[in-house]
Motif scaffolding. Structure first.
Motif, mmCIF file in Angstrom:
data_model
loop_
_atom_site.group_PDB
_atom_site.id
_atom_site.type_symbol
_atom_site.label_atom_id
_atom_site.label_comp_id
_atom_site.label_asym_id
_atom_site.label_seq_id
_atom_site.Cartn_x
_atom_site.Cartn_y
_atom_site.Cartn_z
ATOM 1 N N PRO A 1 9.621 52.468 0.716
ATOM 2 C CA PRO A 1 10.574 53.269 1.000
ATOM 3 C C PRO A 1 11.829 52.449 1.714
ATOM 4 C CG PRO A 1 8.778 53.326 2.751
ATOM 5 C CD PRO A 1 8.337 52.548 1.742
ATOM 6 N N GLU A 2 13.102 53.190 1.498
ATOM 7 C CA GLU A 2 14.228 52.238 1.956
ATOM 8 C C GLU A 2 14.246 52.239 3.401
ATOM 9 O OE1 GLU A 2 18.951 53.282 1.993
ATOM 10 O OE2 GLU A 2 18.132 53.653 0.009
ATOM 11 N N ARG A 3 14.712 50.881 3.699
ATOM 12 C CA ARG A 3 14.945 50.851 5.049
ATOM 13 C C ARG A 3 15.927 49.853 5.493
ATOM 14 N NH1 ARG A 3 9.167 47.745 7.007
ATOM 15 N NH2 ARG A 3 10.073 45.572 6.669
ATOM 16 N N GLN A 4 16.495 49.427 6.418
ATOM 17 C CA GLN A 4 17.475 48.675 6.738
ATOM 18 C C GLN A 4 17.266 47.126 6.221
ATOM 19 O OE1 GLN A 4 20.492 49.714 8.102
ATOM 20 N NE2 GLN A 4 21.294 47.451 7.754
ATOM 21 N N ARG A 5 16.007 46.612 6.495
ATOM 22 C CA ARG A 5 15.793 45.432 5.986
ATOM 23 C C ARG A 5 14.624 45.308 5.113
ATOM 24 N NH1 ARG A 5 15.460 39.830 9.840
ATOM 25 N NH2 ARG A 5 14.491 38.577 8.293
ATOM 26 N N MET A 6 14.928 45.499 3.910
ATOM 27 C CA MET A 6 13.698 45.517 2.907
ATOM 28 C C MET A 6 12.913 44.232 2.444
ATOM 29 S SD MET A 6 13.961 48.545 1.812
ATOM 30 C CE MET A 6 12.871 48.689 0.337
ATOM 31 N N PRO A 7 11.561 44.039 2.312
ATOM 32 C CA PRO A 7 10.964 43.108 2.169
ATOM 33 C C PRO A 7 11.111 42.426 0.899
ATOM 34 C CG PRO A 7 9.345 45.054 1.622
ATOM 35 C CD PRO A 7 10.898 45.675 2.100
ATOM 36 N N ASN A 8 10.814 41.001 0.609
ATOM 37 C CA ASN A 8 11.326 40.367 -0.548
ATOM 38 C C ASN A 8 9.927 39.598 -0.736
ATOM 39 O OD1 ASN A 8 13.986 41.515 -0.546
ATOM 40 N ND2 ASN A 8 14.358 39.939 0.902
ATOM 41 N N LEU A 9 9.892 39.016 -2.050
ATOM 42 C CA LEU A 9 8.901 38.113 -2.548
ATOM 43 C C LEU A 9 9.570 37.048 -3.350
ATOM 44 C CD1 LEU A 9 5.682 38.101 -2.834
ATOM 45 C CD2 LEU A 9 6.096 39.168 -4.885
ATOM 46 N N LEU A 10 8.600 35.791 -3.220
ATOM 47 C CA LEU A 10 9.063 34.695 -3.806
ATOM 48 C C LEU A 10 7.807 34.286 -4.536
ATOM 49 C CD1 LEU A 10 11.441 32.697 -4.059
ATOM 50 C CD2 LEU A 10 10.365 31.545 -2.162
ATOM 51 N N LEU A 11 7.834 34.352 -5.934
ATOM 52 C CA LEU A 11 6.769 33.903 -6.821
ATOM 53 C C LEU A 11 6.715 32.703 -7.415
ATOM 54 C CD1 LEU A 11 4.216 35.145 -8.195
ATOM 55 C CD2 LEU A 11 5.639 35.882 -10.113
ATOM 56 N N ILE A 12 5.973 31.812 -6.747
ATOM 57 C CA ILE A 12 6.115 30.285 -6.872
ATOM 58 C C ILE A 12 5.118 29.643 -7.792
ATOM 59 C CG2 ILE A 12 6.237 28.079 -5.750
ATOM 60 C CD1 ILE A 12 8.819 29.917 -5.326
ATOM 61 N N GLY A 13 5.312 28.814 -8.708
ATOM 62 C CA GLY A 13 4.029 28.083 -9.324
ATOM 63 C C GLY A 13 4.767 27.240 -10.202
ATOM 64 N N ALA A 14 3.974 26.291 -10.807
ATOM 65 C CA ALA A 14 4.398 25.251 -11.568
ATOM 66 C C ALA A 14 4.748 25.801 -13.081
ATOM 67 C CB ALA A 14 3.096 24.388 -12.033
#
Length: 306
Positions: free
Chosen positions: A60-73
């Motif tokens: 759900p929308e909020r002031q500070r949304m979570p983010n993701l960093l998908l990392i791999g070779a």
């Protein structure tokens, strides 16, 4: 002379998945076309990554949304995961507009903010005029992202940020913060270890992006399960005995532990298996395959330069 493939019962295709079983009964040309096409091969870590992405999508929308960093070779399955996720949330066409629930844009090789906005607008199918100024590009991009209902913005090749000079790099990192604050949708960065280093250089961004790592493969039970899935997905008329610890160790050493290289080797071997009549992936067809690993390819290229 009677080959091993001719001795095998062509009707016994129980070693294959249902779709591959149907394809295996087709002529060689159609089977080769199927082998060369992209296909999704599921595995535990990829399933976990997709689950993380789905959780972000439903956030759900909020002031500070979570983010993701998908990392791999490089060539270790990141793009396939993102494409699988994007296809599960396709573009929806309406009479007057299109909805882009998941928008995927590639980070330009020269990380300039104007070039990024241009790439973003191109991904949205927006008409662009030559010489558009940065403020115009920015406001147009923000407006269209809202109007098209974007719920997640995926930035692929994020490690290209490091290609920019100090000031350009800082500008783009500031842009990431700005987009997150302005749009209030999750951002997903995709890239190599260098993408993590770029995000880590900014304390605020490091706190906002949770890293999800796709490690290189090891010769373990999970690798054997992956090999079994590959074997069952190729329309070969004989079983392929590759889901063993010894074979996993051999194949991963040859492909340097990435799923993209593994898929390339097994695809080339499946092609040889069909063309030669062997109809199986084994030591013989693996040695016949036209495949060279990353290090071997570099050495071949360097020899040609001398």
């Amino acid at each position: 002379m009677v080959t091993v493939a001719e001795v095998a019962d062509p009707e016994d295709l129980s070693h294959l998945h249902e779709i591959a079983r149907r394809v295996a009964r087709l002529p060689a040309a159609e089977r080769l076309r199927y082998v060369r096409a992209d296909r999704w091969i599921g595995y535990t870590r990829a399933s976990h990554a997709l689950a993380e992405l789905e959780e972000l999508f439903a956030w759900p929308e909020r002031q500070r949304m979570p983010n993701l960093l998908l990392i791999g070779a490089t060539n270790n399955g990141k793009s396939m995961i993102i494409e699988k996720f994007r296809r599960s949330h396709p573009v929806v066409s309406h009479a007057d507009r299109e909805e882009f629930p998941v928008l995927v844009v590639q980070m330009p090789s020269d990380p300039q903010v104007a070039r990024f906005y241009t790439a973003l607008l191109t991904a949205l199918g927006a008409p662009l005029r030559p010489g558009m100024k940065l403020p115009v590009l920015e406001q147009l991009a923000l407006r269209l992202l809202r109007e098209t209902g974007a719920r997640i913005l995926v930035i692929d090749e994020l490690h290209n940020v490091l290609a920019g000079r100090g000031e350009a790099r800082r500008e783009f990192l500031n842009l990431l913060r700005f987009l997150g604050n302005e749009l209030k949708i999750p951002l997903v960065g995709v890239g190599t270890r260098e993408a993590y280093l770029a995000i880590r250089s900014d304390d605020q961004l490091e706190n906002r992006f949770a890293p999800f790592v796709l490690p290189r493969w090891q010769a373990d039970e999970e690798a054997c399960s992956l090999l079994a899935s590959f074997a069952a997905s190729f329309p070969l008329r004989r079983p392929s005995p590759i889901a063993t610890a010894d074979m996993a160790e051999y194949l991963l050493a040859r492909t340097e532990g990435t799923i993209g290289e593994l898929a390339s080797l097994l695809t080339e071997t499946a092609i040889v298996a069909i063309e030669s009549g062997e109809e199986t992936i084994n030591q013989r067809t693996l040695l016949m395959a036209a495949y060279a690993g990353p290090t071997e390819r570099r050495r071949m290229f360097e020899r040609e330069l001398l």
